[in-house]
Design a protein around this motif. Sequence first.
Motif, PDB file in Angstrom:
ATOM      1  N   TYR A   3      25.004  10.791 -26.589  1.00  0.00           N
ATOM      2  CA  TYR A   3      25.054   9.676 -27.543  1.00  0.00           C
ATOM      3  C   TYR A   3      25.582   8.445 -26.829  1.00  0.00           C
ATOM      4  O   TYR A   3      26.531   8.530 -26.042  1.00  0.00           O
ATOM      5  N   VAL A   4      24.943   7.288 -27.134  1.00  0.00           N
ATOM      6  CA  VAL A   4      25.385   6.000 -26.594  1.00  0.00           C
ATOM      7  C   VAL A   4      26.026   5.219 -27.715  1.00  0.00           C
ATOM      8  O   VAL A   4      25.403   4.951 -28.749  1.00  0.00           O
ATOM      9  N   CYS A   5      27.281   4.852 -27.539  1.00  0.00           N
ATOM     10  CA  CYS A   5      28.031   4.144 -28.581  1.00  0.00           C
ATOM     11  C   CYS A   5      27.447   2.748 -28.781  1.00  0.00           C
ATOM     12  O   CYS A   5      27.304   1.981 -27.821  1.00  0.00           O
ATOM     13  N   PRO A   6      27.089   2.414 -30.031  1.00  0.00           N
ATOM     14  CA  PRO A   6      26.553   1.074 -30.281  1.00  0.00           C
ATOM     15  C   PRO A   6      27.615  -0.014 -30.176  1.00  0.00           C
ATOM     16  O   PRO A   6      27.273  -1.200 -30.045  1.00  0.00           O
ATOM     17  N   ALA A   7      28.890   0.351 -30.195  1.00  0.00           N
ATOM     18  CA  ALA A   7      29.959  -0.650 -30.136  1.00  0.00           C
ATOM     19  C   ALA A   7      30.288  -1.035 -28.708  1.00  0.00           C
ATOM     20  O   ALA A   7      30.481  -2.220 -28.403  1.00  0.00           O
ATOM     21  N   CYS A   8      30.321  -0.064 -27.796  1.00  0.00           N
ATOM     22  CA  CYS A   8      30.721  -0.372 -26.406  1.00  0.00           C
ATOM     23  C   CYS A   8      29.690   0.094 -25.390  1.00  0.00           C
ATOM     24  O   CYS A   8      29.873  -0.082 -24.189  1.00  0.00           O
ATOM     25  N   GLU A   9      28.630   0.728 -25.885  1.00  0.00           N
ATOM     26  CA  GLU A   9      27.515   1.207 -25.070  1.00  0.00           C
ATOM     27  C   GLU A   9      27.940   2.246 -24.025  1.00  0.00           C
ATOM     28  O   GLU A   9      27.296   2.396 -22.985  1.00  0.00           O
ATOM     29  N   SER A  10      29.035   2.935 -24.275  1.00  0.00           N
ATOM     30  CA  SER A  10      29.451   4.009 -23.375  1.00  0.00           C
ATOM     31  C   SER A  10      28.797   5.314 -23.812  1.00  0.00           C
ATOM     32  O   SER A  10      28.404   5.486 -24.968  1.00  0.00           O
ATOM     33  N   GLU A  11      28.667   6.230 -22.873  1.00  0.00           N
ATOM     34  CA  GLU A  11      28.019   7.496 -23.150  1.00  0.00           C
ATOM     35  C   GLU A  11      29.035   8.523 -23.676  1.00  0.00           C
ATOM     36  O   GLU A  11      30.179   8.574 -23.226  1.00  0.00           O
ATOM     37  N   ASN A  12      28.581   9.338 -24.611  1.00  0.00           N
ATOM     38  CA  ASN A  12      29.389  10.421 -25.171  1.00  0.00           C
ATOM     39  C   ASN A  12      28.568  11.701 -25.080  1.00  0.00           C
ATOM     40  O   ASN A  12      27.560  11.851 -25.788  1.00  0.00           O
ATOM     41  N   LYS A  13      28.982  12.596 -24.188  1.00  0.00           N
ATOM     42  CA  LYS A  13      28.215  13.807 -23.936  1.00  0.00           C
ATOM     43  C   LYS A  13      29.032  15.047 -24.297  1.00  0.00           C
ATOM     44  O   LYS A  13      30.227  15.117 -24.059  1.00  0.00           O
ATOM     45  N   LEU A  14      28.342  16.023 -24.861  1.00  0.00           N
ATOM     46  CA  LEU A  14      28.956  17.332 -25.120  1.00  0.00           C
ATOM     47  C   LEU A  14      27.833  18.328 -25.400  1.00  0.00           C
ATOM     48  O   LEU A  14      26.855  18.003 -26.067  1.00  0.00           O
ATOM     49  N   ASP A  15      27.994  19.532 -24.854  1.00  0.00           N
ATOM     50  CA  ASP A  15      26.997  20.580 -25.057  1.00  0.00           C
ATOM     51  C   ASP A  15      27.210  21.183 -26.433  1.00  0.00           C
ATOM     52  O   ASP A  15      28.078  22.037 -26.633  1.00  0.00           O
ATOM     53  N   LEU A  16      26.435  20.734 -27.428  1.00  0.00           N
ATOM     54  CA  LEU A  16      26.600  21.145 -28.816  1.00  0.00           C
ATOM     55  C   LEU A  16      25.370  21.888 -29.308  1.00  0.00           C
ATOM     56  O   LEU A  16      24.257  21.656 -28.841  1.00  0.00           O
ATOM     57  N   THR A  17      25.591  22.775 -30.291  1.00  0.00           N
ATOM     58  CA  THR A  17      24.474  23.544 -30.864  1.00  0.00           C
ATOM     59  C   THR A  17      24.346  23.266 -32.355  1.00  0.00           C
ATOM     60  O   THR A  17      23.749  24.052 -33.072  1.00  0.00           O
ATOM     61  N   PHE A  18      24.900  22.156 -32.823  1.00  0.00           N
ATOM     62  CA  PHE A  18      24.810  21.823 -34.252  1.00  0.00           C
ATOM     63  C   PHE A  18      24.470  20.336 -34.394  1.00  0.00           C
ATOM     64  O   PHE A  18      24.753  19.529 -33.506  1.00  0.00           O
ATOM     65  N   PRO A  19      23.839  19.983 -35.505  1.00  0.00           N
ATOM     66  CA  PRO A  19      23.491  18.570 -35.721  1.00  0.00           C
ATOM     67  C   PRO A  19      24.737  17.746 -36.000  1.00  0.00           C
ATOM     68  O   PRO A  19      25.588  18.125 -36.801  1.00  0.00           O
ATOM     69  N   VAL A  20      24.860  16.603 -35.344  1.00  0.00           N
ATOM     70  CA  VAL A  20      26.045  15.744 -35.474  1.00  0.00           C
ATOM     71  C   VAL A  20      25.755  14.643 -36.472  1.00  0.00           C
ATOM     72  O   VAL A  20      24.758  13.921 -36.352  1.00  0.00           O
ATOM     73  N   TYR A  23      30.478  10.839 -34.965  1.00  0.00           N
ATOM     74  CA  TYR A  23      31.323  11.130 -33.811  1.00  0.00           C
ATOM     75  C   TYR A  23      32.228   9.939 -33.559  1.00  0.00           C
ATOM     76  O   TYR A  23      31.950   8.812 -34.012  1.00  0.00           O
ATOM     77  N   VAL A  24      33.320  10.212 -32.839  1.00  0.00           N
ATOM     78  CA  VAL A  24      34.259   9.148 -32.480  1.00  0.00           C
ATOM     79  C   VAL A  24      34.064   8.867 -31.000  1.00  0.00           C
ATOM     80  O   VAL A  24      34.156   9.770 -30.154  1.00  0.00           O
ATOM     81  N   CYS A  25      33.756   7.615 -30.679  1.00  0.00           N
ATOM     82  CA  CYS A  25      33.498   7.231 -29.297  1.00  0.00           C
ATOM     83  C   CYS A  25      34.732   7.502 -28.441  1.00  0.00           C
ATOM     84  O   CYS A  25      35.837   7.090 -28.784  1.00  0.00           O
ATOM     85  N   GLN A  26      34.523   8.171 -27.334  1.00  0.00           N
ATOM     86  CA  GLN A  26      35.631   8.527 -26.451  1.00  0.00           C
ATOM     87  C   GLN A  26      36.209   7.305 -25.744  1.00  0.00           C
ATOM     88  O   GLN A  26      37.327   7.358 -25.243  1.00  0.00           O
ATOM     89  N   THR A  27      35.471   6.204 -25.731  1.00  0.00           N
ATOM     90  CA  THR A  27      35.929   5.005 -25.019  1.00  0.00           C
ATOM     91  C   THR A  27      36.601   3.995 -25.946  1.00  0.00           C
ATOM     92  O   THR A  27      37.713   3.543 -25.687  1.00  0.00           O
TER      93      THR A  27
END
Length: 485
Positions: A3-20, A23-27
Motif C-alpha cells: 500500500y502507498v500512503c496517499p498522505a506521504c506516499e510512503s510504502e506500507n508492506k506486510l504479507d497478509l492473507t485477509f482483505p484490508v 491501515y495506519v501509515c507506518q511513516t
Amino acid sequence: MHYVCPACESENKLDLTFPVEEYVCQTCSHLIDATGNKQIKHLKVPTENVVLDVGQKGKIKGVEYTVVAIVVKKYGNSIFWREYSLKDSKGNDAFLSESDGHWVFLIPIHPDDFKSKNSKLPTYAGRTYRWYENSQCSIDAAAGFFDEHLDFSIATYKEYVNGTRMISQEKTSKKSQYFYGEHISKYEVKRAFKIAHLPYYTGIGIVQPYYFDTRQALNIFCVAALMICLLQLYVYTSRTNETVFEQSINFTDVKDKELVSKSFTLSGGSAPLKVNAFSAVDNSWANVQLSLVNESTNEVVYTSKDIEQYHGYEDGESWSEGNQSEDFNLCGVTSGQYHFLISAEKDGTLPSFSGLMSPDSKVTVSRDRSGIIGITDLLSGQTTTFTDGKILEKDSSEVARLAKTSFGTQKLDSLINAEALRLTSDPISSNTYVQLKATWLPVSFWNFGFILFIMVALFVAMWIGKHFFNVNKWKNSSNTPYTTS
C-alpha cells in the motif's frame, strides 16, 4: 500486500492473507481507507509499554501468529491497556491484551455459545462465569492493518471471570462481540515472540493465577506424607533399642589421657545414639568427655557432660539438686563401625584417709585430698610429710625406714593406695569411676511429626494466602463474592 500512503506516499508492506479495510501509515501515522485510498485522520502512535511490532511473528499454543495491528485503549483519563491483533495463516483472529504487565490471550466466540440464564452467572463450555465489572473505553492510539473500519466511539466492555479464564463482551453502537480469554504468562509471550524485555506487572490481574497450585500442592503433600509414614513404620518395626556399648571407666585410668573403647557396629537407618553417664558423686562433680569416631570416614562427633549432685540443710530444711546419672543424645548417627574416645575427671584426685596403723603399732599413715602423705612416729609423736607415695618409697630418712620396717614392705605407695579405698570416709574420694552406656534408639517420632506439621502448616498458609489473593483480585468489582468491610 503493498500500500502507498496517499498522505506521504510512503510504502506500507506486510504479507497478509485477509482483505484490508483500513491501515495506519507506518511513516506519517495517518489512518488510511484502503478501498478509497484516502486519508481519514491522524492517529497517535502506540509507544508506551508497546513491546510487539506490526509484522512480528510468534507461536502460541502451537499456532504461529502474525501481529497485524496494535490498539491502545483508554479508560478514563489515566488507565490504558494494549491490544495486539493476531492472525494465523488461515486468517483466524486472536488477540493479546496486556494491562499493568498482565497478559490475556483471547479468541472470538459465537454469542450463542455464551449462555446467560443468570445475567451475573452465565456459562460457557460447561463453566460458570461471574460478572466482574463494566467499563467504557475508547481508542487512544493505533497502528497496523485492519479488516474492518475502526470505531472511535465509546465502547462498553462487560467482563466475566472464572479463575484464570474470562469472557469479554465488547459492545459499540454498531455491533456486539464476545471473546474467550485465558491468562498467559509474560514468560510465554517472551518465548513466543523472542522479546528481550516485557513490562513489569503491578497489582493482581483479573485472571492472574495464584502463585501456587493448591490442588497440586495438596496431592504432593499427601503422597509425601504417605511415603514418610510407610518409611517411618518400616524403620520403627524393624528396630528396637539396642545397647551397643557399656563400660565402667576408672578416673585413674583416664587421667591426662584418652581411653580408646572397643569397636561396635550400628546397622540400619540414621537414628539418635543415647548415652547414659553415671558416677557416684556426692556433694561433688564429675565430667566426661566423649568422642564418637566413625572408623570408615574418621568423622568425629565430640560432646562433654557434667554430672553434679549436691545436698545439705539450710534454715532447718534439707535441699538437693543435680543427679548422679545424666542422659544425652548424639543425633542423626548413621550406620557403620564406631568407637569412643573417653576421658574423665572428678572433683578431687586421690582418696583421703587417716589412722592407717602399722602391724607393730609404731607408725600411722594419713593422706589428704592433695595427695600429701603424713607419717607419724607414735613413740616420739612427730609427723613427717611426703608429697606422694613414690617419694616416700625412695626416701632414706629415719622415719621412712621406720615406716618400711613397720609395714614390712618397700612398696608403700601400692599399700597406701589399696588401703585408702577401705579407710576413706570422704564421699568425693570414694567415687572412683564413671559408668557409660550407649543405646541406639529407633528413629525419632519427633522428626516425623515435625515434617508432617510443616507440610500441614505450608498448605494452610497457601490456602489462606489464596483467599486473600482472590479478595484483592475482586476488590475492584462491584460483584465480588467476598465480604468486604
